[in-house]
Design an enzyme around this catalytic site. Structure first.
Site, PDB file in Angstrom:
ATOM      1  N   ASP A   1     109.583 -15.506  19.972  1.00 45.91           N
ATOM      2  CA  ASP A   1     108.671 -16.293  20.806  1.00 45.91           C
ATOM      3  C   ASP A   1     108.535 -15.653  22.195  1.00 45.91           C
ATOM      4  O   ASP A   1     109.531 -15.242  22.791  1.00 45.91           O
ATOM      5  CB  ASP A   1     109.262 -17.706  20.942  1.00 45.91           C
ATOM      6  CG  ASP A   1     108.314 -18.692  21.586  1.00 45.91           C
ATOM      7  OD1 ASP A   1     107.268 -18.979  20.988  1.00 45.91           O
ATOM      8  OD2 ASP A   1     108.623 -19.189  22.695  1.00 45.91           O
TER       9      ASP A   1
ATOM     10  N   GLU B   1     122.541  -3.371  11.700  1.00 49.36           N
ATOM     11  CA  GLU B   1     123.895  -3.535  11.146  1.00 49.36           C
ATOM     12  C   GLU B   1     123.818  -4.126   9.742  1.00 49.36           C
ATOM     13  O   GLU B   1     124.794  -4.133   9.004  1.00 49.36           O
ATOM     14  CB  GLU B   1     124.719  -4.508  12.009  1.00 49.36           C
ATOM     15  CG  GLU B   1     125.141  -3.938  13.350  1.00 49.36           C
ATOM     16  CD  GLU B   1     125.668  -5.033  14.283  1.00 49.36           C
ATOM     17  OE1 GLU B   1     125.874  -6.191  13.839  1.00 49.36           O
ATOM     18  OE2 GLU B   1     125.847  -4.726  15.468  1.00 49.36           O
TER      19      GLU B   1
END
Ligand code: NOJ
Length: 568
Positions: A218, A271
């Site tokens: 956002d 990751e």
């Protein structure tokens, strides 16, 4: 306009690796509080989403994006987050979230959640702590607190304005002011503070560990601000998007430093296997979008240009051409959006006469007039909406759909003022009707207390015309808008190949005609009269046009998908 034979060969990738599943995905936006209510409290919830997974699977989407479902006082429809690592108890629990994710994954539907990093809610533990702490304390430095101007500090620290209207500063009892670029209940975070950065990295891991596949970010262009004293005035600056300012020089929006934040986020995303995806909500000049969509950053960014374009072959041609070229440069795939929870639904925008304003501005005017002026042609709007979606779904890149557009819903224009929820309405003193009209709970059944949304009344009133547009009313009608979406998404899966397209002869000021690899072609007639239908076998049309198949005419405001083969 020329019948340009430009080829957009963004990426020659027939089957995207799992890591790049998002490149040509169809993502369905769920506004959870208005999707399906399982417990009859009037608010949609996560068990409501679970109950509709068969519907989502049947629709044929690749992913859902859930607008915020976190605990919130709903000062801004959930974009005022109290706790980033929990579920609003009215919407369910973390266990419900896990079950929803597992069940969606079982249907091969990925999950994207909304992250709101520019501001917390004023009920967030950090903001409460900041209010209880003295001036200059570490608790206050997570936000943007300043002394006021004038001898008694009673003037706001700068001329910065809130996007919802009025000053962007609010005063606290000890006399200091805090910054809120949106509602006062949404205090802006200070992203120069390392603790803020670490907290969000932990939140990204929290949801990624729970199996979330991606994030919609956002106000991605707002986090970095120039907070050097004296605060830079914005008087005289029109905006940061029109290209008049040197790039990255606005004190509040689209500063270069914001990308340091996303580089850190990217390291976290990578990751995971597959890496978590992200899409930036960044209202920036198109030339600046590639930075947000870079593989070292968020990876993808919304372009809202199709949503802002008028129903015009020329405008669509420009937007498509430019965005495919941009995507090529940025190494990302482009995004297409016609509607979301912030704008007037596109069926309505396309049903209003194009005057000297942009269609989306005319639509806001129409809302203000109580839906009376200018006159809405509902049939025309829906017809064009159906033509537009077939065009959009034939383009390379990701397609973002907004709940209810598959039902052909129009904007609800008559929400009584005492029931309006959007803060933009009150803060603009009624000059902006706000965004509730596209957030009215979905009609699932043709009748019943809230058209099958829940057991009781919905949190925003639904109009009577929702009944005939309900899922139940459309499900078995092969000519319905819902059937069109289902058919289109099914065909798209079969036809979608490399991420490229080529403009075909016949593209002109009225018609757009393009081909995808493998011979899939899309032709749209933006009107006003019929045009010859290019050769090929008709696979799908946005409205039935019996007889025309023989006369080979494509009616006005209609799209057809074609593939090689005999005419007809
Ligand atoms: C963008 C969201 O889409 C909108 O609904 C919200 O009001 C603002 N950001 C503030 O979070």
């Amino acid at each position: 306009m020329s019948s340009a034979r430009t080829t957009h060969q963004v990426r020659d990738q027939v089957r995207p690796a799992a890591a790049e599943w998002w490149r040509q995905a169809v993502v369905y936006q769920i506004y959870p509080r208005s999707f399906a209510d399982s417990d009859g409290n009037g608010l949609g919830d996560l068990r409501g989403v679970i109950s509709r997974i068969p519907y989502l699977a049947e629709l044929g989407i690749d992913a859902v994006w859930l607008s915020p479902f976190y605990p919130s006082a709903l000062a801004d429809g959930g974009y005022d987050v109290d706790d980033y690592r929990d579920v609003d108890p009215r919407l369910g629990t973390l266990a419900d979230f896990d079950e929803m994710t597992t069940r969606l994954h079982a249907q091969r539907i990925r999950v994207i959640v909304d992250i709101v990093p520019n501001h917390t809610s004023s009920r967030h533990a950090w903001f409460r702590e900041a209010l209880a702490a003295p001036k200059g304390s570490p608790a206050r430095s997570r936000y943007i607190f300043r002394d006021g101007l004038g001898p008694d500090g009673s003037q706001p620290p700068s001329d910065w304005v809130s996007l919802f209207g009025g000053p962007a500063w609010a005063r606290v009892p000890d006399g200091q002011w805090y910054l809120h670029l949106f509602a006062p209940e949404q205090p802006d975070l200070n992203w120069d503070n390392r603790e803020v950065r670490d907290e969000f990295l932990a939140t990204l891991r929290f949801w990624s560990d729970r199996g979330v596949d991606g994030f919609r970010v956002d106000v991605a262009h707002g986090l970095a601000k120039n907070l050097a004293e004296p605060l830079e005035p914005i008087a005289g600056i029109k905006n940061h998007i029109d290209g008049a300012l040197p790039p990255g020089s606005h004190p509040l929006w689209d500063r270069n430093e914001v990308h340091d934040i996303y580089a850190e986020w990217r390291r976290v995303f990578n990751e995971y296997d597959p890496p978590r995806a992200a899409v930036a909500e960044a209202w920036v000049h198109p030339s600046r979008r590639p930075r947000y969509a870079s593989p070292d950053g968020l990876g993808q960014a919304f372009n809202f240009e199709l949503l802002e374009a008028n129903w015009s072959a020329g405008e669509f041609l420009r937007v498509i051409t430019d965005n495919l070229s941009d995507a090529q440069r940025q190494g990302s795939s482009t995004t297409w959006v016609l509607s979301n929870h912030d704008v007037v639904r596109h069926a309505t925008r396309y049903g209003l006469p194009t005057g000297d304003r942009r269609d989306h501005q005319t639509a806001r005017q129409w809302l203000l007039s109580g839906g009376t002026s200018p006159r809405l042609d509902r049939g025309l709007g829906l017809r064009r909406a159906r033509a537009a979606i077939l065009l959009m779904l034939a383009l390379p890149g990701s397609a973002y759909l907004y709940q209810g557009e598959e039902l052909g819903l129009h904007e609800v224009h008559d929400i009584p003022s005492e029931l309006v929820q959007d803060p933009a309405y009150a803060r603009s003193r009624g000059a902006d009707k706000g965004r509730d009209g596209c957030r009215v709970p979905l009609p699932w059944t043709a009748d019943g207390p809230s058209f099958g949304f829940g057991a009781g009344p919905a949190h925003l009133p639904q109009p009577a015309w929702f009944g005939p547009l309900s899922v139940q009313a459309q499900e078995r009608d092969p000519a319905s808008t819902l059937s069109l979406y289902r058919d289109a998404l099914r065909w798209r899966r079969t036809l979608q190949t490399a991420e490229s397209m080529e403009w075909m002869p016949g593209t002109n000021g009225q018609v757009l005609h393009f081909a995808r690899p493998g011979g899939w072609r899309c032709v749209t007639n933006f009107g006003p009269g019929p045009v010859p239908l290019p050769h090929g076998t008709v696979i799908l049309t946005s409205v039935p046009f019996e007889g025309s198949a023989h006369s080979r005419q494509l009616p006005a405001d209609t799209t057809a998908w074609l593939r090689p083969g005999q005419n007809g």
